[in-house]
Design a protein around this motif. Sequence first.
Motif, short mmCIF file in Angstrom:
data_model
loop_
_atom_site.label_atom_id
_atom_site.label_comp_id
_atom_site.label_asym_id
_atom_site.label_seq_id
_atom_site.Cartn_x
_atom_site.Cartn_y
_atom_site.Cartn_z
N GLN A 185 0.85 -1.19 0.00
CA GLN A 185 0.00 0.00 0.00
C GLN A 185 0.89 1.25 0.00
O GLN A 185 1.86 1.32 0.76
N ASP A 186 0.57 2.21 -0.85
CA ASP A 186 1.28 3.49 -0.97
C ASP A 186 2.70 3.38 -1.54
O ASP A 186 3.45 4.35 -1.53
N GLU A 187 3.05 2.20 -2.01
CA GLU A 187 4.38 2.05 -2.60
C GLU A 187 4.36 2.55 -4.06
O GLU A 187 3.36 2.40 -4.76
N ILE A 188 5.49 3.16 -4.45
CA ILE A 188 5.64 3.50 -5.88
C ILE A 188 6.32 2.31 -6.53
O ILE A 188 7.47 2.00 -6.22
N ILE A 189 5.57 1.62 -7.39
CA ILE A 189 6.07 0.35 -7.93
C ILE A 189 6.61 0.49 -9.35
O ILE A 189 7.24 -0.42 -9.89
N GLY A 190 6.36 1.64 -9.96
CA GLY A 190 6.82 1.84 -11.34
C GLY A 190 6.50 3.23 -11.83
O GLY A 190 6.20 4.13 -11.02
N ALA A 191 6.57 3.39 -13.13
CA ALA A 191 6.27 4.70 -13.72
C ALA A 191 5.65 4.52 -15.09
O ALA A 191 5.98 3.58 -15.81
N GLN A 192 4.71 5.41 -15.41
CA GLN A 192 4.22 5.47 -16.79
C GLN A 192 5.23 6.33 -17.53
O GLN A 192 5.50 7.45 -17.11
N ILE A 193 5.76 5.79 -18.62
CA ILE A 193 6.78 6.56 -19.36
C ILE A 193 6.42 6.66 -20.83
O ILE A 193 6.20 5.65 -21.50
N VAL A 194 6.34 7.89 -21.29
CA VAL A 194 6.06 8.17 -22.69
C VAL A 194 7.36 8.68 -23.32
O VAL A 194 8.08 9.45 -22.69
N THR A 195 7.69 8.22 -24.53
CA THR A 195 8.79 8.88 -25.24
C THR A 195 8.29 9.39 -26.60
O THR A 195 7.48 8.75 -27.26
N VAL A 196 8.77 10.57 -26.95
CA VAL A 196 8.33 11.26 -28.16
C VAL A 196 9.59 11.76 -28.87
O VAL A 196 10.50 12.26 -28.22
N PRO A 197 9.67 11.59 -30.21
CA PRO A 197 10.87 12.04 -30.91
C PRO A 197 11.04 13.57 -30.85
O PRO A 197 10.06 14.30 -30.96
N LEU A 198 12.28 13.99 -30.65
CA LEU A 198 12.58 15.43 -30.63
C LEU A 198 13.03 15.92 -31.99
O LEU A 198 12.91 17.10 -32.32
N SER A 199 13.57 14.99 -32.80
CA SER A 199 14.27 15.41 -34.01
C SER A 199 13.37 16.13 -35.02
O SER A 199 13.82 17.07 -35.66
N PHE A 200 12.08 15.72 -35.14
CA PHE A 200 11.22 16.39 -36.12
C PHE A 200 11.05 17.86 -35.77
O PHE A 200 11.19 18.74 -36.61
N ALA A 201 10.73 18.13 -34.49
CA ALA A 201 10.52 19.51 -34.06
C ALA A 201 11.81 20.31 -34.18
O ALA A 201 11.81 21.48 -34.59
N ASP A 202 12.95 19.67 -33.85
CA ASP A 202 14.25 20.35 -33.94
C ASP A 202 14.56 20.72 -35.38
O ASP A 202 15.05 21.81 -35.66
N LYS A 203 14.27 19.77 -36.30
CA LYS A 203 14.56 20.03 -37.71
C LYS A 203 13.69 21.17 -38.23
O LYS A 203 14.16 22.03 -38.97
N ALA A 204 12.41 21.19 -37.81
CA ALA A 204 11.50 22.26 -38.25
C ALA A 204 12.02 23.60 -37.72
O ALA A 204 12.03 24.61 -38.44
N ALA A 205 12.49 23.61 -36.46
CA ALA A 205 13.03 24.84 -35.87
C ALA A 205 14.27 25.30 -36.66
O ALA A 205 14.44 26.49 -36.93
N ASP A 206 15.13 24.33 -37.04
CA ASP A 206 16.34 24.67 -37.81
C ASP A 206 15.98 25.28 -39.16
O ASP A 206 16.63 26.23 -39.61
N ARG A 207 14.94 24.71 -39.80
CA ARG A 207 14.52 25.24 -41.11
C ARG A 207 14.03 26.68 -40.97
O ARG A 207 14.43 27.56 -41.73
N THR A 208 13.17 26.93 -39.98
CA THR A 208 12.66 28.29 -39.77
C THR A 208 13.81 29.24 -39.45
O THR A 208 13.86 30.37 -39.93
N PHE A 209 14.77 28.72 -38.64
CA PHE A 209 15.91 29.56 -38.29
C PHE A 209 16.71 29.95 -39.53
O PHE A 209 17.09 31.12 -39.69
#
Length: 240
Positions: A185-209
Amino acid sequence: MRLRSRFNLWLGAVLALGVAAAGTVTYGLLHRDARDQVVQTASLLMAAAEATRSYTTEFIKPHLDQRLDVEFLPQTVPAFAATETIIALRKQFPEFTYKEAVLNPTNPRDRTSDWEADIVNIFRADTARTQIVGERSQGPMQALYFAKPIKISNPTCLTCHSTAATAPASMIKLYGEANGFGWKQDEIIGAQIVTVPLSFADKAADRTFAILLGAFVLLALLALGTGNLLLGKTGPSAAR
Ligand code: HEC
């Protein structure tokens, strides 16, 4: 030094400084916005997983619970429903992941990997912490991860996760007695973990830059050219 040379030297230097300063600020802003957007996408994926969890608890589980005596249906388990939903979603978005990463899971596919275990242990050491956001390389790609702790706050969870003796026989038949027990009871037994790619957003930022930097340089050249044109018109004697 001739006026024109002095003019070009000074205005050129000031414009170069201006372009460098504006470029640095713009680059920082664009990449900060890109990261914010990725965090937003990660939150959306997490919310989708959580919505699937609550849908299962509210609308699916009550109808199938009476089957528990006969056979155990994983479809009634919120963690299973959320994991399977995001697996289906990944057919269109393979770079995105979701995991209910648990140190001692019932289903071995939910077992924490090294870096996931580190995150779970941070949550276990600091129980006030509600989320962790970070970056890591995922194969050739840079990814952003977003994690939330899984805490056993509801005592009914322990029916199936404390000892094999209290768990439904049908569940033991399907999963065995070795894994996913001993949660507290009340123990933290794990974590919900989401991963999302950064490269698409970074590339779009580089293009705008690149486009904005081009515009800044063009403006600077226009200013320099116009200045020279005006100097030329006043004639060499007036300009000296
Ligand atoms: C009726 C039994 C039962 C109850 C009650 C139950 N679980 Fe589970 N839980 C399971 C089973 C079975 C799995 C494995 C499902 C799968 O195959 O993915 C599981 C999986 C999980 C997982 C994914 C990690 C793992 O062990 O594979 C989490 C997290 C989890 N449960 C949390 C909870 C929480 C929190 C509660 C209480 C709100 C709860 N469970 C109540 C049976 C149960």
